[in-house]
Design an enzyme around this catalytic site. Sequence first.
Site, PDB file in Angstrom:
ATOM      1  N   SER A 108      48.715  34.370  78.470  1.00  0.00           N
ATOM      2  CA  SER A 108      48.347  34.783  77.123  1.00  0.00           C
ATOM      3  C   SER A 108      48.725  33.717  76.103  1.00  0.00           C
ATOM      4  O   SER A 108      48.245  32.592  76.163  1.00  0.00           O
ATOM      5  CB  SER A 108      49.003  36.128  76.807  1.00  0.00           C
ATOM      6  OG  SER A 108      48.538  36.655  75.598  1.00  0.00           O
ATOM      7  N   ASP A 243      43.781  34.386  71.067  1.00  0.00           N
ATOM      8  CA  ASP A 243      44.887  33.764  71.783  1.00  0.00           C
ATOM      9  C   ASP A 243      44.339  33.114  73.057  1.00  0.00           C
ATOM     10  O   ASP A 243      43.130  33.001  73.245  1.00  0.00           O
ATOM     11  CB  ASP A 243      45.975  34.799  72.103  1.00  0.00           C
ATOM     12  CG  ASP A 243      45.491  35.869  73.084  1.00  0.00           C
ATOM     13  OD1 ASP A 243      44.265  36.079  73.205  1.00  0.00           O
ATOM     14  OD2 ASP A 243      46.340  36.494  73.745  1.00  0.00           O
ATOM     15  N   ASP A 245      44.054  33.939  76.255  1.00  0.00           N
ATOM     16  CA  ASP A 245      43.204  34.629  77.232  1.00  0.00           C
ATOM     17  C   ASP A 245      42.173  35.546  76.580  1.00  0.00           C
ATOM     18  O   ASP A 245      41.532  36.347  77.259  1.00  0.00           O
ATOM     19  CB  ASP A 245      44.050  35.408  78.248  1.00  0.00           C
ATOM     20  CG  ASP A 245      44.771  36.603  77.651  1.00  0.00           C
ATOM     21  OD1 ASP A 245      45.288  36.465  76.530  1.00  0.00           O
ATOM     22  OD2 ASP A 245      44.839  37.652  78.318  1.00  0.00           O
ATOM     23  N   ASP A 247      42.216  38.137  74.491  1.00  0.00           N
ATOM     24  CA  ASP A 247      42.322  39.580  74.298  1.00  0.00           C
ATOM     25  C   ASP A 247      42.982  39.939  72.963  1.00  0.00           C
ATOM     26  O   ASP A 247      43.097  41.115  72.628  1.00  0.00           O
ATOM     27  CB  ASP A 247      43.052  40.257  75.463  1.00  0.00           C
ATOM     28  CG  ASP A 247      44.535  39.925  75.535  1.00  0.00           C
ATOM     29  OD1 ASP A 247      44.990  38.962  74.868  1.00  0.00           O
ATOM     30  OD2 ASP A 247      45.256  40.626  76.286  1.00  0.00           O
TER      31      ASP A 247
END
Length: 472
Positions: A108, A243, A245, A247
Amino acid sequence: MLQSFEVLKNSGVAFGTSGARGLVTQFTADVCAAFTHAFVAVMKQQFEFTQFALAIDNRPSSYAMAQACAAALKSQGIEVVYYGVLPTPALAFVAMQDNIPCIMITGSHIPFDRNGLKFYRPDGEISKADELAILAASASFNSVDNLPDLTVNPSAGERYVARYTSLFDTPWLAGKHIGIYEHSSSGRDLYADLFRQLGAQVTCLMRSDQFVPIDTEAVSVSDQQKALDWAAQYQFDAIFSTDGDGDRPLIADEHGVWLRGDILGLLCAKHLNIDALAVPVSCNSAIESSGAFAHVVRTKIGSPYVIAAFADLANDFNAIAGFEANGGFLLGSNIEFNGKLLAALPTRDAVLPALMLLAGAGSAPISSLVNALPQRVTYSDRITDFATARSQAIIAEGIKVPEALLQQLQLRDVTLVSVDTTDGLRMTLSDDTVVHLRPSGNAPELRCYAEAADFNQAKTLVEQVLKQVIAL
């Protein structure tokens, strides 16, 4: 033969608020395989499947970790569907549609010397009970000797984009100019096409071959300035980013001011006509004071806790959702939008709140939507490389005697109104401000959230508290 629970016990990798996180050096091939074998064992107790999906972010370590996971799956005769670099919600969406489990290899927003694994059941994100089951599973496996080459299936990104473009019959973003801050986001190859399909003019900004750890809850000073400069240069209607990734959204208004994630979530839920919300305790109190929702429940921080609250809400409400202070939006039920079905996606998503913000604004500037809300401002920051044990000790003492902690934090002109220990220590003070201290669930960091009537007051409060915490 290795045993999964022994490998995981000795790995140093732990579950945080969302997934297993640790140093890259801790995610050896055998540790990745142990997590995969254990997860498969837990899933086989509840589901039948012969396929399994994998995807990664742009971290340098992610591909090798995916190879190790794939090796573990292939050793059990499970077909691996590898989608390559992909946003986490895109992987979760296609896996749910295909009714198969999946693992997203991502850390992340945390620095690139760390990484992680996010696990999804065929029906969505795993629960805290699933996490415990994975760690306790006794799966036997051979050490990983060879890492298989993986061939990318491109269909997941296409299906994720179609999830949103199919909701609209016209190029409704025509006349809008959207900037996309691409950096190293795992969705950067999808977003420009998505917005262009909806009619927008798109300008792509600052793609990076080096991993950039964007934290949507603590936007860096340099990223704040970038958005202000871009807005002045290009006259954008909005700037979109995520961010690492994909999400957690990061969205700026027409002035280049990044919106807080919980304000974005509030506006998204309002435009979707959501009845009931589940949000973490750290979210802005404007959610309740806006009067837009029939019911709001507060949870511990982390998407598994938000998702767990959906089950109770579903007993009394039809349109349910949640979001976090980082902006990730979780659609907890199927809803109708524009006369079309939007299927539930109970995991953090960055695209839905961006589209609903723009749809809600229509021809008006985004800032007008924000200004129409009750004016409560949240600011947050964190101390990095701050031992979790130290954070926990400070908070434990604060829970015992919160008045003493206020004195230590140099908050001497206020009194304590209430304390919330749902997650960390959240103190409401007599000057109508809020201070919330909480250790990060993903890294050795202590986060501080402050809520006040204006930005400068909230920012000053966070800076003062963190300065005093360091001195404790």
